[in-house]
Write a protein that holds these residues in place. Structure first.
Motif, PDB file in Angstrom:
ATOM      1  N   SER A 375      96.996  14.071 -72.866  1.00  0.00           N
ATOM      2  CA  SER A 375      98.811  14.450 -72.817  1.00  0.00           C
ATOM      3  C   SER A 375      99.435  14.485 -71.497  1.00  0.00           C
ATOM      4  O   SER A 375     100.325  13.700 -71.542  1.00  0.00           O
ATOM      5  N   LEU A 376      98.442  14.732 -70.757  1.00  0.00           N
ATOM      6  CA  LEU A 376      99.148  14.921 -69.421  1.00  0.00           C
ATOM      7  C   LEU A 376      99.107  12.769 -68.562  1.00  0.00           C
ATOM      8  O   LEU A 376      99.972  12.894 -68.764  1.00  0.00           O
ATOM      9  N   LEU A 377      98.388  12.096 -69.196  1.00  0.00           N
ATOM     10  CA  LEU A 377      98.378  10.879 -68.749  1.00  0.00           C
ATOM     11  C   LEU A 377      99.655  10.221 -69.297  1.00  0.00           C
ATOM     12  O   LEU A 377     100.537   9.053 -68.785  1.00  0.00           O
ATOM     13  N   GLU A 378      99.784  10.184 -70.542  1.00  0.00           N
ATOM     14  CA  GLU A 378     101.232   9.869 -71.320  1.00  0.00           C
ATOM     15  C   GLU A 378     102.338  10.552 -70.979  1.00  0.00           C
ATOM     16  O   GLU A 378     103.511   9.747 -70.319  1.00  0.00           O
ATOM     17  N   ALA A 379     102.292  11.693 -70.463  1.00  0.00           N
ATOM     18  CA  ALA A 379     103.622  12.429 -69.767  1.00  0.00           C
ATOM     19  C   ALA A 379     103.878  11.165 -68.257  1.00  0.00           C
ATOM     20  O   ALA A 379     104.760  11.228 -67.877  1.00  0.00           O
ATOM     21  N   ALA A 380     102.629  12.139 -67.205  1.00  0.00           N
ATOM     22  CA  ALA A 380     102.650  10.901 -66.280  1.00  0.00           C
ATOM     23  C   ALA A 380     103.198   9.649 -65.873  1.00  0.00           C
ATOM     24  O   ALA A 380     104.313   9.192 -65.524  1.00  0.00           O
ATOM     25  N   THR A 381     102.667   8.947 -66.996  1.00  0.00           N
ATOM     26  CA  THR A 381     103.067   7.377 -67.439  1.00  0.00           C
ATOM     27  C   THR A 381     104.768   7.556 -68.594  1.00  0.00           C
ATOM     28  O   THR A 381     105.426   6.466 -67.288  1.00  0.00           O
ATOM     29  N   THR A 382     105.015   8.181 -68.274  1.00  0.00           N
ATOM     30  CA  THR A 382     106.389   8.493 -69.026  1.00  0.00           C
ATOM     31  C   THR A 382     107.158   8.273 -67.292  1.00  0.00           C
ATOM     32  O   THR A 382     108.188   7.815 -67.697  1.00  0.00           O
ATOM     33  N   VAL A 383     107.260   8.884 -66.598  1.00  0.00           N
ATOM     34  CA  VAL A 383     107.819   9.433 -65.634  1.00  0.00           C
ATOM     35  C   VAL A 383     107.474   8.462 -64.703  1.00  0.00           C
ATOM     36  O   VAL A 383     108.325   8.042 -64.395  1.00  0.00           O
ATOM     37  N   GLU A 384     105.867   7.664 -64.927  1.00  0.00           N
ATOM     38  CA  GLU A 384     105.863   6.574 -63.544  1.00  0.00           C
ATOM     39  C   GLU A 384     106.855   5.828 -63.524  1.00  0.00           C
ATOM     40  O   GLU A 384     108.261   5.256 -63.721  1.00  0.00           O
ATOM     41  N   LYS A 430     108.142  20.363 -69.505  1.00  0.00           N
ATOM     42  CA  LYS A 430     108.532  19.306 -69.483  1.00  0.00           C
ATOM     43  C   LYS A 430     109.071  19.246 -68.374  1.00  0.00           C
ATOM     44  O   LYS A 430     110.232  18.860 -67.598  1.00  0.00           O
ATOM     45  N   SER A 431     108.170  19.296 -67.117  1.00  0.00           N
ATOM     46  CA  SER A 431     108.614  19.070 -65.664  1.00  0.00           C
ATOM     47  C   SER A 431     107.706  19.023 -64.466  1.00  0.00           C
ATOM     48  O   SER A 431     106.646  18.660 -65.021  1.00  0.00           O
ATOM     49  N   VAL A 432     108.289  18.805 -63.384  1.00  0.00           N
ATOM     50  CA  VAL A 432     106.961  18.544 -62.229  1.00  0.00           C
ATOM     51  C   VAL A 432     106.942  18.838 -61.279  1.00  0.00           C
ATOM     52  O   VAL A 432     107.823  19.778 -61.322  1.00  0.00           O
ATOM     53  N   VAL A 433     105.623  19.164 -60.248  1.00  0.00           N
ATOM     54  CA  VAL A 433     105.404  19.757 -59.331  1.00  0.00           C
ATOM     55  C   VAL A 433     106.182  18.841 -58.248  1.00  0.00           C
ATOM     56  O   VAL A 433     105.294  18.061 -58.303  1.00  0.00           O
ATOM     57  N   VAL A 434     106.941  18.943 -56.831  1.00  0.00           N
ATOM     58  CA  VAL A 434     107.437  17.922 -56.660  1.00  0.00           C
ATOM     59  C   VAL A 434     106.804  18.765 -54.822  1.00  0.00           C
ATOM     60  O   VAL A 434     107.466  19.720 -54.460  1.00  0.00           O
ATOM     61  N   SER A 435     105.576  17.450 -53.933  1.00  0.00           N
ATOM     62  CA  SER A 435     105.440  18.209 -52.591  1.00  0.00           C
ATOM     63  C   SER A 435     106.033  16.746 -51.780  1.00  0.00           C
ATOM     64  O   SER A 435     105.971  15.390 -51.755  1.00  0.00           O
ATOM     65  N   ARG A 436     106.372  17.042 -50.736  1.00  0.00           N
ATOM     66  CA  ARG A 436     107.155  16.460 -49.474  1.00  0.00           C
ATOM     67  C   ARG A 436     106.164  16.192 -48.600  1.00  0.00           C
ATOM     68  O   ARG A 436     105.415  17.276 -48.351  1.00  0.00           O
ATOM     69  N   ARG A 437     106.114  15.231 -47.954  1.00  0.00           N
ATOM     70  CA  ARG A 437     104.626  14.747 -47.255  1.00  0.00           C
ATOM     71  C   ARG A 437     105.177  15.635 -45.809  1.00  0.00           C
ATOM     72  O   ARG A 437     104.401  15.841 -44.630  1.00  0.00           O
ATOM     73  N   ASN A 438     106.447  15.413 -45.656  1.00  0.00           N
ATOM     74  CA  ASN A 438     107.114  15.951 -44.403  1.00  0.00           C
ATOM     75  C   ASN A 438     107.513  17.484 -43.803  1.00  0.00           C
ATOM     76  O   ASN A 438     107.510  17.522 -42.944  1.00  0.00           O
ATOM     77  N   SER A 450     112.700  19.063 -63.440  1.00  0.00           N
ATOM     78  CA  SER A 450     112.832  18.562 -64.669  1.00  0.00           C
ATOM     79  C   SER A 450     112.243  16.835 -64.972  1.00  0.00           C
ATOM     80  O   SER A 450     112.985  16.372 -64.339  1.00  0.00           O
ATOM     81  N   MET A 451     111.819  17.055 -66.130  1.00  0.00           N
ATOM     82  CA  MET A 451     110.926  15.180 -66.395  1.00  0.00           C
ATOM     83  C   MET A 451     112.398  14.913 -66.724  1.00  0.00           C
ATOM     84  O   MET A 451     112.414  13.685 -67.418  1.00  0.00           O
ATOM     85  N   GLU A 452     113.384  15.090 -67.222  1.00  0.00           N
ATOM     86  CA  GLU A 452     114.512  14.544 -68.138  1.00  0.00           C
ATOM     87  C   GLU A 452     114.779  13.373 -66.919  1.00  0.00           C
ATOM     88  O   GLU A 452     114.997  13.579 -64.940  1.00  0.00           O
ATOM     89  N   ALA A 453     114.931  11.796 -67.872  1.00  0.00           N
ATOM     90  CA  ALA A 453     115.179  10.481 -66.556  1.00  0.00           C
ATOM     91  C   ALA A 453     116.226  10.762 -65.455  1.00  0.00           C
ATOM     92  O   ALA A 453     116.260  10.854 -65.007  1.00  0.00           O
ATOM     93  N   SER A 454     117.241  11.158 -65.708  1.00  0.00           N
ATOM     94  CA  SER A 454     118.917  11.349 -65.127  1.00  0.00           C
ATOM     95  C   SER A 454     118.923  12.295 -64.514  1.00  0.00           C
ATOM     96  O   SER A 454     118.747  11.776 -62.733  1.00  0.00           O
ATOM     97  N   THR A 455     118.541  13.194 -64.305  1.00  0.00           N
ATOM     98  CA  THR A 455     118.556  14.288 -63.360  1.00  0.00           C
ATOM     99  C   THR A 455     116.608  14.202 -62.444  1.00  0.00           C
ATOM    100  O   THR A 455     117.003  14.303 -61.562  1.00  0.00           O
ATOM    101  N   LEU A 456     115.896  13.450 -63.139  1.00  0.00           N
ATOM    102  CA  LEU A 456     114.676  13.375 -62.457  1.00  0.00           C
ATOM    103  C   LEU A 456     114.894  12.742 -61.040  1.00  0.00           C
ATOM    104  O   LEU A 456     114.891  12.414 -60.005  1.00  0.00           O
ATOM    105  N   VAL A 457     115.900  11.121 -61.808  1.00  0.00           N
ATOM    106  CA  VAL A 457     115.853  10.018 -60.736  1.00  0.00           C
ATOM    107  C   VAL A 457     117.223  10.562 -59.942  1.00  0.00           C
ATOM    108  O   VAL A 457     115.975   9.926 -58.125  1.00  0.00           O
ATOM    109  N   ASN A 458     117.534  11.249 -59.935  1.00  0.00           N
ATOM    110  CA  ASN A 458     119.156  11.435 -59.271  1.00  0.00           C
ATOM    111  C   ASN A 458     117.950  13.098 -58.360  1.00  0.00           C
ATOM    112  O   ASN A 458     117.920  12.685 -57.006  1.00  0.00           O
ATOM    113  N   TYR A 459     117.543  13.226 -58.823  1.00  0.00           N
ATOM    114  CA  TYR A 459     116.593  14.075 -57.517  1.00  0.00           C
ATOM    115  C   TYR A 459     115.183  14.113 -56.860  1.00  0.00           C
ATOM    116  O   TYR A 459     115.544  13.800 -55.619  1.00  0.00           O
TER     117      TYR A 459
END
Length: 555
Positions: A375-384, A430-438, A450-459
């Motif tokens: 299930s995790l790889l399916e969700a990650a592939t969708t995000v990818e 249906k969400s992700v954790v985001v870490s910034r390198r800087n 949110s993993m929702e496509a437009s929200t995630l892409v814009n973010y």
């Protein structure tokens, strides 16, 4: 193979023979299934780890920890920048898997990740060059030595660095050949063959090639026997057209530095002492590195008629008169990658501006139980797929041989701007954790995106642009806080002794410029295009000066 082992006492993989148990020395490592994703050296079979380290794979415990190129440092640790900047620089190059040592001292092997950064530079600049009608081509690497001798200052400037071929085909050559240190001479030879009339002008070409310069002291990316670069060469009907082109190219490089690699360069003119051998005028972009030293990051030269006269490259003007063409050349090289490392990197490793990063986002799925993996790889592939379709460069890390913490350190070392973490709880929400390198630690993490496509892409796009701007502004602030305005030679000495750049009015002689270099190890980097208004007095002589100059120690 036996004779090789007897001489080197090394097996094919660099393992000491006496450390290989007899039951495995004669057979290859056990096969594993590799994912079709990003493949750094750690993706090799589990016997091998990063940069020659042996992993602690439970399948071969007898090898654990036996080989390490930096035995005093943990796997992803680097020498702190504040302790030894040069050692830190080398550690980052090594552990981020950018280059490896070549078999000849002073050469280096571009590893895939390092070369992908160079490709990103190529891709951007190629578009810009073609937009201004520069056409790519390729010229021979071997240049008759008589070509280089045609322009006196050119041979004088490059003679100590030339690599000369004297034998070929098993016999002495009739004429020695130089391995390309730069291409002004061979370009001029072909310009002579191609240019006959004003209708042939302007002629503007570019080539992406390697060059060889026999440096006495080498350093990865900055000074190598062989390095990669692009070189533009143009021919024009008038001096004014050539000057306009030389300025156009240095400003193109400046825009690239600011916009793509977040390198806030200072654009200006070189002094006569620092002008390219064979040019009438050299323009430069100078960047301040993390150790406050200057890095010449690109140059553009107005060659005047210094090459067209010895090569007799003339054209017929509209009125029927014959005149020698006016030429320019300009270049940036793979030392830009060194500039990126030294400007943005930190004690965690490489830090890449998003616009130049081969991988902008890495996705790390995290599971504790085997039944969670699917299930995790399916969700990650969708995000990818969502991010890839939006034009974002994404890597999904499916590797299951290392812990999440190991992966975090690995991708931070490689400077990937954003990391998305997806665990079982995130899949449910249906969400992700985001870490910034800087932004290190918890301060750089954002939960519940949110993993929702437009929200995630814009973010993600907004965060990448934000990181790009933050890196640039941080570099500008660092640069500006370490430039000191001086009004006397004593003040210059003090500024240079503090490791800073000194900026002040200058109209002194070449001999006095050399004196500054001998007494402080600082060179005149440039006369900046941006000049203060008002009357000025040379800080060296007290005489009137029209311009301020910048002095600094350099790489």
């Amino acid at each position: 193979m036996d004779s090789l082992d007897e001489k080197s006492n090394l097996s094919l993989f660099g393992l000491l023979k006496e450390e290989i148990p007899s039951n495995v020395a004669s057979c290859p490592p056990p096969p594993i299934a590799l994912s079709p994703t990003f493949s750094p050296r750690r993706r090799l079979p589990p016997l091998f780890g990063v940069r020659g380290k042996v992993s602690t794979s439970p399948s071969l415990p007898e090898f654990a920890g036996k080989i390490s190129t930096s035995p005093s440092l943990p796997e992803f640790a680097v020498t702190p920048r504040s302790v030894d900047f040069n050692a830190w620089f080398q550690d980052v190059i090594d552990k981020a898997e950018l280059t490896d040592d070549g078999p000849v001292k002073g050469t280096m092997i571009f590893e895939p990740y390092g070369y992908e950064i160079w490709e990103a530079i190529q891709n951007y600049l190629n578009v810009k060059f073609k937009k201004i009608r520069h056409r790519n081509m390729y010229l021979p690497q071997l240049i008759p030595i008589k070509f280089i001798e045609k322009e006196a200052s050119h041979i004088e400037g490059f003679k100590p660095e030339l690599a000369i071929v004297t034998r070929g085909g098993g016999k002495e050559l009739d004429e020695p050949l130089a391995v390309r240190p730069t291409s002004e001479t061979i370009v001029s030879y072909y310009f002579n063959r191609w240019i006959h009339s004003y209708r042939d002008l302007p002629l503007m070409i570019n080539q992406w090639v390697n060059v060889t310069r026999w440096e006495k002291r080498t350093k990865p990316f900055l000074r190598n026997l062989e390095f990669l670069w692009q070189e533009n060469h143009t021919a024009h009907a008038t001096f004014e057209e050539a000057e306009k082109k030389a300025l156009q190219m240095i400003n193109l490089y400046k825009d690239f530095a600011y916009e793509q690699i977040a390198l806030p360069v200072i654009t200006g003119r070189k002094s006569e002492q620092e002008t390219f051998a064979g040019a009438t005028c050299t323009y430069t972009i100078e960047a301040m590195m993390g150790d406050k030293r200057a890095l010449q990051s690109g140059t553009s030269h107005n060659l005047g008629q210094k090459f067209s006269r010895p090569f007799k490259t003339r054209f017929m003007k509209k009125n029927g008169d014959m005149e020698h063409v006016w030429q320019t050349s300009s270049a940036v090289s793979s030392r830009l990658i060194g500039g990126i490392i030294m400007t943005h990197g930190d004690d965690t490793g490489l830090m890449l501006p998003p616009r130049i990063a081969p991988i902008q986002v890495v996705i790390v799925p995290i599971w504790n139980k085997s039944y969670e993996e699917t299930s995790l790889l399916e969700a990650a592939t969708t995000v990818e797929n969502i991010l890839t379709e939006a034009g974002i460069r994404v890597e999904l890390d499916k590797w299951d041989q290392e812990t999440p913490g190991w992966k975090f350190n690995f991708w931070e070392m490689k400077g990937v701007p954003l990391r998305l973490e997806i665990g079982p709880h995130d899949v449910t929400n249906k969400s992700v954790v985001v870490s910034r390198r800087n932004v290190p630690g918890k301060a750089g993490k954002e939960f519940g995106v949110s993993m929702e496509a437009s929200t995630l892409v814009n973010y993600v796009k907004s965060r990448l642009e934000e990181i790009q701007d933050v890196l640039l502004q941080r570099a500008i602030s660092f640069r500006d806080s370490n430039i000191v305005d001086v009004s006397s030679y004593g003040e210059l000495k003090e500024a240079i002794a503090q490791g800073k750049w000194a900026r002040g009015p200058w109209s002194a002689s070449a001999a006095e410029e050399l004196k500054v270099k001998k007494e402080t190890s600082a060179t005149l980097r440039c006369f900046p295009f941006e000049q203060p208004e008002g009357d000025k007095k040379c800080f060296m002589t007290g005489k009137p000066a029209e311009e301020v100059a910048i002095f600094a120690k350099s790489h």
